[in-house]
Design a protein around this motif. Sequence first.
Motif, mmCIF file in Angstrom:
data_model
loop_
_atom_site.group_PDB
_atom_site.id
_atom_site.type_symbol
_atom_site.label_atom_id
_atom_site.label_comp_id
_atom_site.label_asym_id
_atom_site.label_seq_id
_atom_site.Cartn_x
_atom_site.Cartn_y
_atom_site.Cartn_z
ATOM 1 N N UNK A 174 37.984 51.557 40.318
ATOM 2 C CA UNK A 174 39.000 52.022 39.378
ATOM 3 C C UNK A 174 39.857 50.821 38.999
ATOM 4 N N UNK A 175 39.522 50.175 37.909
ATOM 5 C CA UNK A 175 40.240 48.975 37.458
ATOM 6 C C UNK A 175 40.450 47.997 38.621
ATOM 7 N N UNK A 176 39.365 47.631 39.257
ATOM 8 C CA UNK A 176 39.464 46.634 40.318
ATOM 9 C C UNK A 176 39.705 47.212 41.703
ATOM 10 N N UNK A 177 40.057 48.501 41.779
ATOM 11 C CA UNK A 177 40.284 49.132 43.090
ATOM 12 C C UNK A 177 38.978 49.774 43.534
ATOM 13 N N UNK B 121 35.737 54.763 37.643
ATOM 14 C CA UNK B 121 36.649 55.762 37.095
ATOM 15 C C UNK B 121 37.672 55.021 36.245
ATOM 16 N N UNK C 216 46.062 53.090 36.741
ATOM 17 C CA UNK C 216 45.375 53.006 38.028
ATOM 18 C C UNK C 216 45.934 51.909 38.936
ATOM 19 N N UNK C 217 46.914 51.145 38.438
ATOM 20 C CA UNK C 217 47.585 50.146 39.287
ATOM 21 C C UNK C 217 48.989 50.604 39.656
ATOM 22 N N UNK D 78 44.608 41.013 43.311
ATOM 23 C CA UNK D 78 43.267 41.337 43.783
ATOM 24 C C UNK D 78 42.557 42.284 42.794
ATOM 25 N N UNK D 79 43.344 43.219 42.223
ATOM 26 C CA UNK D 79 42.754 44.143 41.256
ATOM 27 C C UNK D 79 42.388 43.418 39.958
ATOM 28 N N UNK E 197 37.056 44.072 33.474
ATOM 29 C CA UNK E 197 38.447 44.129 33.030
ATOM 30 C C UNK E 197 38.618 43.142 31.874
#
Lengths: 751, 87, 180
Positions: free
Chosen positions: A167-170, A181, B9-10, B43-44, B55
């Motif tokens: 989820x966007x890097x997570x 997602x 989502x962040x 990190x994300x 991204x």
Amino acid sequence: MAQAESHPRKYKVIGTRPVRHDGADKVTGRAIYGADLRLNGMVHGKILRSPHAHAVIKSIDTSAAAKLPGVVAVTTSADFPDLQDKIADLGEGAVNLAHLGANVLAHGKALYKGHAVAAVAATSPHVAQEALSLIKVEYEPLPAVTWVLDAMKDDAPLLHDDVYTKSMGKKADKPSNIAAHIHFEKGDVEDAFAGSDLVVEREFKTASVHQGYIEPHVSTALWNQDGHLTIWTSTQGSFTARQQTAELLQVPISQVTVVPCEIGGGFGGKIAVYLEPVAAMLSRKCGRPVKMVMSRDEVFEATGPTPGSSMRVKIGATKDGKLTAGEAWLAYDAGAFPGGVIGPGCMCVFSCYEFPAARVDGYDVLDNKPKTQAYRAPGATQAAFACESVIDELAEKLGIDPIEFRLKNAAKEGTRRVDGPVYPRVGFIETLEAAKASDHWKSPLEGKNRGRGIASGYWFNIGLKSSAAANVNPDGTVSLLEGSTDIGGTRTSVAMQLAETLGITAEAVHPKVVDTDSVGYTDVTGGSRVTFATGLAAYEVGRDILRQMCERAAILWECDAAEVESVDGEFKTKDKRMTFAELAGKLSQTGGPVVGRATVNPEGPTNGFGTHIVDVEVDPDTAKVTVLRYTAIQDAGKAIHPSYVEGQMQGGAVQGIGWALNEEYVFDGEGRMANASYLDYRMPTALDVPHIDTIIVEVPNPAHPYGVRGVGETPIVPPPAAMAVAVYHATGVRMQELPMSPPKLWAAMQK
Amino acid sequence: MATVFIPTQWRDLTADVESVEIEGATLREIARGLEARFPGIAERLGDDGGIAAGVAVSIDGAIASRGMLAPVGPQSEIHFLPAIGGG
Amino acid sequence: MAKKTHVATTINGEPMEFLCEARQSLLEVLRDNLAMTGSKEGCNNGNCGACTVLLDGQPVDSCLVLAVEAEGAEITTVEGIADDSRLHPIQQCFLEEAALQCGVCTPGFIVTAKALLDRNPTPSEHEIRFQLAGNLCRCTGYDKIIRAVQDAGKRMAAEARGASTTTNGSPARQQQKQAT
């Protein structure tokens, strides 16, 4: 042609319709497409494919095949470097090399029927085919899943034990078929729905469809004894093909040359490599050029489809027709490996309208289908089918004309998209106004069982990198070298921009698409970018040439270069003038040849909007839908070669009609595609469609010197939604499933 | 100061803050500023000093092609989006 | 190695002999044995029409014809449509009217259209669509192809009228012939 706003420029070449430069070769059969290539000593490769949709490959025994007379090489994934989760940036998107490699030749597991398992090369294609039957593969079949919602269930067969939802890097903590997602949110969605006078919520589903290019995938590789690998292939991006092949074989990029052949259609499906690394490996083993051509069933079973989808869209509005809130839930399948097109799907679902509040959730879902690939505005067509169907229903329930309803809410300059960014100058309203003023919309549709539909669509035009160079010839012509493979006449649309810049004719430019050693890096032919970005490179090449030629004129005239200006194909000072051709003939006296060059990487995306109108008649007994009349309207920014802009609009519309009415992957109980032929897949023929009328709207793109917006992809976005609305007005049934094939529509009509 | 929009989502890392003003002349400086305020975001956003696969970063409506070296203006608006390709 | 059969045909007006295996299609022999790659393979099972050739004047999918069946036949492929120095009106109209994009289906369309227009130079839109329904194109949506075929028919009819008033073809064509 609608002129949405007055454009100050008068063009001599742009906007005309010259014969394409590669035309004569293509109408006489002389053009060399990938399959037409013949090299001395060439042998033929074939691929053994999995008969199972999901299976563990326990062993592969190629020994008998290798012994068949005429067989010169055999390979499996065991011959390839073991790639960890290395990510390669391919310009147009990143790819996980372990996944790409495992798609090219299965590693341990077959993930869809048709997944490549082993390959042979032999002195004839028939011998290679016979050899495949001698390869013994021991499979342990596993349960398969081919519907996106089934694949999302907790107890679904898991395709990969190393894919975790991102989820966007997570990254999530347990493996899942849900590879990604995506979530966007703007404003207070619950509040906004609560304040709506009317809310419509509907669920939709669409089948997987294939790009359907007529030329099957083909590649020929020669791994020379000096270690250099040359690949002749049919690809949308020769530099991308070079990088993917080099990465999969773990050889330096400088060791690989990709020579692009003429390409017989791509639509997004000829970006990823399939045959190139396999042909290369077979060539390394046998020391001869190896040619590999897919059969049509291989194309269907092992390449390209675009995602099947399950979608839920909910939209609210006030009674005077202002949108209040939107909510979309989109699940697209990615096929056997992650990286479908859910991202752009999420970004496009509400992109035509100004939503005060909205929420979008999207899921990239693995299942036992070929790895999905881009297909013309990837992800946008499914989303538009859902969103535009709900928009039409809202307009109807509010008693507002569907064009007026769209105009009240249309995205325009300054509109903040649900995913965040703000639109620059865009031409959506102009396409709606053109639709309203069209003869089609103003003509009443009469007769029983007939209906008219209208829908709009949006797609980005990506920028990315393009390079070009041009040599000025002594006769005043210019040879243009470019790296963008030409799928639909872009040699000409790019050459015309150079001609316009130089003030010479389109015919005086000789464009050539050259190999990866002969031009600067150029990204794929895709994303509606070639006429926009490679055209921009050609413009910059022209400026570079003009600058140098002004200096040469100054030498001849013994004056300062600053005194020389170039206007409309002439160089002049206050009292002297010379044509481009005259000066070109004198270059050798002024220091030698002039070569112009440019490399560009435009970042500002352009935005393409289209609106389509369709009339249909539905046979009440068979539910067969006949398309009676069709009009496609699109903002092209500036149409460089209007015939080829119209062609993109017409071709996209008919692909969209096929998606709407007939095309689908049909799977049997074991997850195997059951209709892998043109006969059973049934794309539209000439007899299935009427003429496609076009209206080009021109709202110049501020980020391009000639105002160009890419036009290739948007035309496929509106058709399924427009067709569904037309079918509704003909039958009273709102279809929420694609394709609206006779069995499905007939069943719905009986309810 | 650039305005940075935090993807939903962040927002688990930002206590639901939706946008912040960050000082920086390049995306890398913005990323450092973000990480200083909301540990975990770096990190994300990226891996190995680049931007994560999948991204894309939009700066004033344009997709940044220079990755972490992308220039950021004092009034810039920055969004983090899924990367897109085309057909 | 399978035993080969000797086949004698006429291709694009020239006598041509070849050896082929019994399993080889006419398309395969044209492309692989005779290096005439203008006829394209899109499906190899008669559904796309990219391999259309004229067999004794009739359009056929050459992937569905066994090469041995060509014995004694007259075959016309896309390579044989143009004059020595001039494109055929169908080819010219395809170019002027942008009736091709990727171009891989184009040879099949041109050959099929020639069969139609040789028989009837003024077909209706429906007749053209019916005749071309066995040729798939994925790029153009057929619109410009239909128009190009219609216009080519008109041009062919006009040329035929012109030819009947002069003795040996149009003056322009005669000059071109003399030049070569």
